[in-house]
Design an enzyme around this catalytic site. Structure first.
Site, short mmCIF file in Angstrom:
data_model
loop_
_atom_site.label_atom_id
_atom_site.label_comp_id
_atom_site.label_asym_id
_atom_site.label_seq_id
_atom_site.Cartn_x
_atom_site.Cartn_y
_atom_site.Cartn_z
N MET A 73 -4.12 -7.03 -7.09
CA MET A 73 -3.56 -8.14 -7.86
C MET A 73 -4.63 -9.08 -8.44
SD MET A 73 -0.57 -7.13 -7.63
CE MET A 73 0.47 -8.43 -8.29
N GLY A 82 0.78 -1.24 0.00
CA GLY A 82 0.00 0.00 0.00
C GLY A 82 0.80 1.28 0.00
N THR A 83 2.02 1.25 -0.57
CA THR A 83 2.77 2.52 -0.60
C THR A 83 2.12 3.51 -1.58
OG1 THR A 83 4.35 1.74 -2.28
CG2 THR A 83 4.95 1.41 0.03
N ASN A 84 1.49 3.02 -2.64
CA ASN A 84 0.78 3.95 -3.53
C ASN A 84 -0.45 4.53 -2.85
OD1 ASN A 84 1.98 4.15 -6.38
ND2 ASN A 84 2.22 1.99 -5.83
N ASN A 105 -5.15 2.50 -13.12
CA ASN A 105 -4.20 1.55 -12.54
C ASN A 105 -2.80 2.16 -12.62
OD1 ASN A 105 -3.20 -1.04 -11.61
ND2 ASN A 105 -2.53 -1.46 -13.70
N HIS A 148 1.20 0.96 -12.91
CA HIS A 148 1.99 -0.22 -13.26
C HIS A 148 3.47 0.16 -13.33
CE1 HIS A 148 2.81 -4.15 -14.94
NE2 HIS A 148 3.63 -3.54 -15.79
N LEU A 157 -9.71 -7.45 -13.54
CA LEU A 157 -11.16 -7.25 -13.52
C LEU A 157 -11.76 -7.67 -14.86
CD1 LEU A 157 -11.07 -3.78 -11.77
CD2 LEU A 157 -11.81 -5.96 -10.74
C1 GRF Z 1 3.15 -1.05 -7.51
O1 GRF Z 1 4.47 -0.98 -7.97
C2 GRF Z 1 2.16 -1.08 -8.63
O2 GRF Z 1 2.64 -0.53 -9.80
C3 GRF Z 1 1.95 -2.55 -8.86
O3 GRF Z 1 2.00 -3.12 -7.59
C4 GRF Z 1 2.84 -2.33 -6.76
C5 GRF Z 1 2.07 -2.08 -5.50
O4 GRF Z 1 2.85 -1.49 -4.50
N1 GRF Z 1 0.70 -2.77 -9.57
P1 GRF Z 1 2.19 -0.87 -3.22
O5 GRF Z 1 1.28 -1.93 -2.60
O6 GRF Z 1 1.41 0.34 -3.61
O7 GRF Z 1 3.34 -0.56 -2.32
#
Ligand code: GRF
Length: 201
Positions: free
Chosen positions: A89, A11-13, A106, A108, A92
């Site tokens: 992950m 969940g860093t994003n 999304n 990526h 859909l």
């Molecule tokens: C991210 O690098 C995203 O691009 C990919 O999964 C990773 C998730 O990282 N789809 P986080 O859970 O947000 O740290």
């Protein structure tokens, strides 16, 4: 515009979105709910700490259509109008995507269309590319397909492994994602307005 953020892992994003929200930089986007398909995903605690509702909708043990129905119901209960996949992950189905046209984005960790799917940083290293990066895109029913909204490039260093390269890419994801969420909420990303190329209509 109310967003639901779908997560499966660290969940860093999500954290980048929550931090932008705390700084007042996300409006007019609101984070209405964070939903994980993984019960013990660390991302859920990040939401709770920030005072955002966090829910679990497990996929395991459910048919895909049933999982997506429960996911859609949870999003609807929170009045969600747009969805961010932030390390979610699961792919859909077309039916789910069709219910939120141009309202699912999304992030990526590659310069799509290169290296879709899992382990994008490892794929980049295996191919020996010297530049890779982050892509934010609208979601369609294909794997990491859909119109590209924004990209940022990062260099691949000689001594990188997948972990160090992914960390460098993630710094760009964390920078871009809040900007794009705010722009989507502000109506600045419409395909009709031709700000994003590659839209079907
Ligand atoms: C991210 O690098 C995203 O691009 C990919 O999964 C990773 C998730 O990282 N789809 P986080 O859970 O947000 O740290």
């Amino acid at each position: 515009m109310k967003f639901g953020v779908l997560v499966s892992g660290t969940g860093t994003n999500l954290q980048a979105l929550l931090d932008a929200r705390a700084r007042g930089e996300l409006a007019p986007a609101e984070i209405a709910v964070v939903i994980s398909n993984v019960r013990d995903a660390p991302a859920l605690a990040r939401a709770t700490t920030a005072g955002v509702p966090a829910e679990v909708v497990e996929h395991r043990g459910f048919e895909r259509a049933e999982f997506e129905r429960r996911l859609g119901d949870a999003l609807a209960r929170h009045g969600v109008e747009a969805v961010v996949l932030a390390g979610f992950m699961r792919v859909l189905t077309a039916a789910f995507v069709a219910r939120h046209p141009l309202r699912i984005i999304n992030t990526h960790p590659s310069l799509l269309p290169a290296f879709p799917g899992l382990d994008a940083a490892a794929q980049a290293l295996a191919h020996g590319v010297k530049l890779t990066g982050a892509t934010i895109h609208f979601v369609d029913a294909s794997l990491d397909g859909g119109p590209i909204i924004a990209q940022a490039a990062v260099p691949v260093m000689d001594d990188d492994d997948a972990r160090t390269l992914h960390a460098r890419i993630q710094r760009e994801e964390h920078r871009l994602l809040p900007i794009i969420v705010r722009r989507l909420a502000a109506g600045q990303l419409s395909c009709q307005g031709r700000l994003v190329r590659g839209c079907a209509e």
